[in-house]
Design a protein around this motif. Structure first.
Motif, short mmCIF file in Angstrom:
data_model
loop_
_atom_site.label_atom_id
_atom_site.label_comp_id
_atom_site.label_asym_id
_atom_site.label_seq_id
_atom_site.Cartn_x
_atom_site.Cartn_y
_atom_site.Cartn_z
N TYR A 14 0.85 -1.20 0.00
CA TYR A 14 0.00 0.00 0.00
C TYR A 14 0.88 1.24 0.00
O TYR A 14 1.93 1.25 -0.62
CB TYR A 14 -0.95 -0.03 1.20
N GLU A 15 0.49 2.28 0.74
CA GLU A 15 1.21 3.56 0.67
C GLU A 15 2.70 3.41 0.97
O GLU A 15 3.54 3.91 0.25
CB GLU A 15 0.62 4.59 1.64
N VAL A 54 -7.27 -2.53 -7.42
CA VAL A 54 -7.60 -1.49 -6.45
C VAL A 54 -6.42 -1.22 -5.51
O VAL A 54 -6.31 -0.15 -4.93
CB VAL A 54 -8.86 -1.91 -5.64
N PRO A 56 -2.04 -1.44 -5.27
CA PRO A 56 -0.91 -1.45 -6.19
C PRO A 56 -0.08 -2.74 -6.13
O PRO A 56 0.41 -3.13 -5.08
CB PRO A 56 -0.07 -0.25 -5.75
N PRO A 86 -15.97 -5.66 -2.91
CA PRO A 86 -15.04 -5.53 -1.79
C PRO A 86 -15.70 -5.79 -0.43
O PRO A 86 -16.91 -5.79 -0.32
CB PRO A 86 -14.55 -4.09 -1.89
N SER A 89 -17.89 -1.33 2.51
CA SER A 89 -19.09 -0.91 1.81
C SER A 89 -18.71 -0.06 0.59
O SER A 89 -17.83 0.79 0.66
CB SER A 89 -19.96 -0.08 2.76
N SER A 90 -19.37 -0.32 -0.52
CA SER A 90 -19.06 0.45 -1.73
C SER A 90 -20.33 0.80 -2.48
O SER A 90 -20.33 1.04 -3.67
CB SER A 90 -18.13 -0.35 -2.63
N ARG B 104 1.78 6.82 -4.23
CA ARG B 104 1.43 5.94 -3.12
C ARG B 104 1.65 6.62 -1.78
O ARG B 104 1.71 5.98 -0.76
CB ARG B 104 2.25 4.66 -3.22
N MET B 105 1.83 7.97 -1.81
CA MET B 105 2.12 8.62 -0.53
C MET B 105 0.88 8.72 0.36
O MET B 105 -0.25 8.65 -0.09
CB MET B 105 2.72 10.00 -0.77
N ARG B 106 1.13 8.88 1.63
CA ARG B 106 0.06 9.08 2.59
C ARG B 106 -0.39 10.53 2.57
O ARG B 106 0.32 11.41 2.10
CB ARG B 106 0.56 8.76 4.00
N LEU B 193 -14.63 3.90 -3.98
CA LEU B 193 -14.33 2.48 -4.16
C LEU B 193 -15.36 1.83 -5.09
O LEU B 193 -15.01 1.10 -6.02
CB LEU B 193 -14.31 1.77 -2.80
#
Ligand SMILES: Nc1ncnc2c1ncn2[C@@H]1O[C@H](COP(=O)(O)OP(=O)(O)OP(=O)(O)O)[C@@H](O)[C@H]1O
Ligand SMILES: [Mg+2]
Lengths: 248, 307
Positions: A14-15, A54, A56, A86, A89-90, B104-106, B193
């Motif tokens: 993720y990030e 959704v 990376p 997912p 909730s979407s 991808r940064m916060r 989403l």
């Protein structure tokens, strides 16, 4: 038109650059149902998100039929036939249930007749939401909203369906509705399903194969019968590992 | 505004109220047009765009140059204003913002605020260097004073500006509720989403939102230009008005922006005429503070998320 999927050494971060998925392999033949189980935080959702575009993907391969699809934008993955429901909730809360379903066929919205017919068919799938097609989705109960999302995920006639804990928080009646639909899908042999589930027993009943994930990697795998038999020792194994949760 | 409050008779007072109400609504329509794009972009991308005022400022400069340098008619200058605003907005999204939300940064939200704030400062400085700080003026579409019911006085320019603003906002409503682009925008606003898993192309629809946002800001500034002046830091005032409108109306709400814009216009004019003149900008802040204290989610509460 269902397709086989082959996942090789898939890695997702993720990030931050910490890999949450650390090389997962999975193979599912066309028209099969594969259950993915594992403790909380094992990376089950991350695996589906990586496949759905959704989250990376940092390394590895996802082959849909003969086609490499990892790293493609979600728009292209949806066009390639992947539908992802997912865990979070979407639902589109301010739109009606029918409008939500209509958006499930977004990538083929120019085919009016097909879309109308799909919206009608998918609106009729679950008794618990059938009477509420004209209600705002945000006004339905949490369980009903989940059913709307599942129905929305089926509108586009996907060839690969990724379901992340579709029955979490559902009443027993709704759980039965979902599994009845999964059984129907399997019978019709029109879609390959990857199903992440905490309700391990129900999942094993419909699944052909089962993959067990733990700590971002493959733990073990086998046919549904095989894993059912070994389930107790598998779960005991999770609990002995540091930082792993418990499964119902 | 020629009638003074000190005439004192009851019918005079009523006439003054009507006159200021109408003036306020006319002004408010332009505030709404200015703000609605800011709200749209926030709803869709969760980006608080501090450069929004400069979209307006550059739009009004484009209008001025269209008239003074190219000899275009006033209506063509308005198209130039909208086009310039749209172009700058699109470039902002592609060059400044997209790299941030693709990364991808916060804490992307915080970075977009800093980035758009820096961009705003840069655009003001660049405009100052290129064109100087002269206050410029723009001829309007209808340079005449109108008189209704003997006591309502309006400038033709204000009437034209208001009508254009209402038509544009009406068009935006139509886009939002009747077209595929609008459906995509609403989906992105209500669940990013969900929009992503059904295959809505966020980049494409974010570009469309910025185009509309910039075009509306540029057009609003072009319509305001005959009533005010055009100068490099004029966008700062525009941004403040737009923020007040968006906070009152609820972030992300188009209907809220329209209602709040009209309300702001009326409150400013009423305050100026009946309380004290010279504090026009302060009434807007007072209104905003009152709304924040009483209804922090905006006057229209939950509806605010509906775009
Ligand atoms: N968006 C995110 N950013 C950073 N880390 C995340 C993010 N989503 C999940 N994680 C981390 O990744 C790990 C795996 O999460 P994941 O949701 O894939 O687990 P899971 O197997 O689906 O668990 P559960 O059964 O609780 O749903 C967790 O440690 C979680 O903290
Ligand atoms: Mg999960």
């Amino acid at each position: 038109m269902s397709v086989p999927i082959e996942i090789t050494d898939l890695r997702v971060a993720y990030e931050s650059d910490v890999e949450i998925l650390r090389g997962v392999n999975l193979c599912a033949a066309a028209n099969t149902m594969t259950a993915i189980i594992g403790p909380n935080g094992a990376g089950k959702s991350t695996l589906l998100k990586g496949v759905a575009g959704v989250a990376p993907v940092t390394r590895g391969e996802v082959k849909l039929g003969e086609r490499r699809v990892e790293g493609l934008p979600t728009v292209d993955l949806v066009k390639a036939g992947i539908s992802f429901v997912p865990q979070e909730s979407s639902v589109f809360g301010q739109m009606t249930v029918a409008e939500n379903l209509r958006l499930g066929g977004w990538h083929r919205r120019s085919e009016r007749d097909w879309l109308n017919q799909r919206v009608q068919a998918c609106g009729a799938l679950f008794e618990s939401i059938r009477p509420y097609l004209e209600r705002k989705a945000g006004d339905l109960s949490g369980g009903q909203q989940k059913l709307v999302e599942i129905a929305r995920g089926l509108v586009g006639e996907p060839s690969l369906l990724l379901l992340d804990e579709p029955t979490a928080g559902l009443s027993p009646v709704m759980v039965r509705e979902v599994y009845r639909e999964l059984a129907r899908l399997k019978e019709r042999r029109s879609v390959t399903v990857l199903l992440v589930e905490q309700n391990v027993r129900e999942a094993l009943e419909v699944a052909d194969r089962v993959y067990v994930l733990a700590m971002g990697q493959n733990d073990t795998e086998g046919t549904a019968e095989d894993v059912s038999e070994r389930l107790e020792s598998i779960v005991r194994n999770w609990m002995s590992r540091e930082g792993s949760g418990v499964v119902s | 505004m020629s009638a003074g409050a000190d005439h004192g008779t009851k019918p005079m007072m009523d006439q003054l109220i009507v006159q200021s109400l109408i003036l306020g609504l006319l002004q408010g329509g332009l505030y709404a047009l200015l703000a609605v794009g800011l709200s749209l972009v926030f709803g869709i991308l969760r980006v608080v765009n501090f450069a929004h005022g400069e979209f307006a400022m550059l739009g009004s400069f484009a209008a001025v140059f269209a008239v003074t340098s190219f000899g275009m008619p006033a209506w063509a200058a308005l198209i130039a204003a909208a086009a310039a605003g749209a172009l700058v907005a699109l470039i902002t999204n592609v060059v400044v913002l997209r790299p941030i939300y693709l990364s991808r940064m916060r804490q992307k939200g915080e970075y977009t605020i800093i980035a758009t704030f820096m961009l705003s400062q840069f655009l003001i400085a660049a405009t100052t260097v290129l064109f100087g700080t002269t206050y410029r003026n723009l001829p309007g579409l209808w340079e005449s004073n109108l008189n209704f019911f003997d006591y309502v006085y309006l400038s033709g320019n204000r009437l034209v500006a208001f009508s254009a603003a209402i038509v544009m906002i009406g068009t935006l409503f139509w886009i939002v509720y009747r077209t595929d682009t609008g459906r995509a925008w609403r989906a992105l606003t209500q669940s990013p989403l969900g929009a992503s898993v059904v295959g809505i192309d966020i980049h494409k629809y974010a570009n469309y939102a910025f185009l509309v946002s910039g075009a509306f800001a540029g057009l609003a500034a072009g319509l305001l230009a005959p009533l005010m002046f055009v100068f490099p830091s004029s966008g700062v005032v525009a941004l403040v008005k737009a923020f007040i409108v968006v906070i009152i109306g609820g972030m992300g709400s188009i209907g809220g922006a329209l209602a709040a814009g009209l309300l702001l216009g009326v409150v400013e004019v009423m305050g100026t005429i009946f309380v004290a003149s010279g504090y026009t900008d302060a009434y807007g802040f007072a209104l905003m503070i009152a709304v924040l204290l009483l209804r922090p989610a905006g006057l229209f509460g939950k509806m605010g998320r509906a775009i």
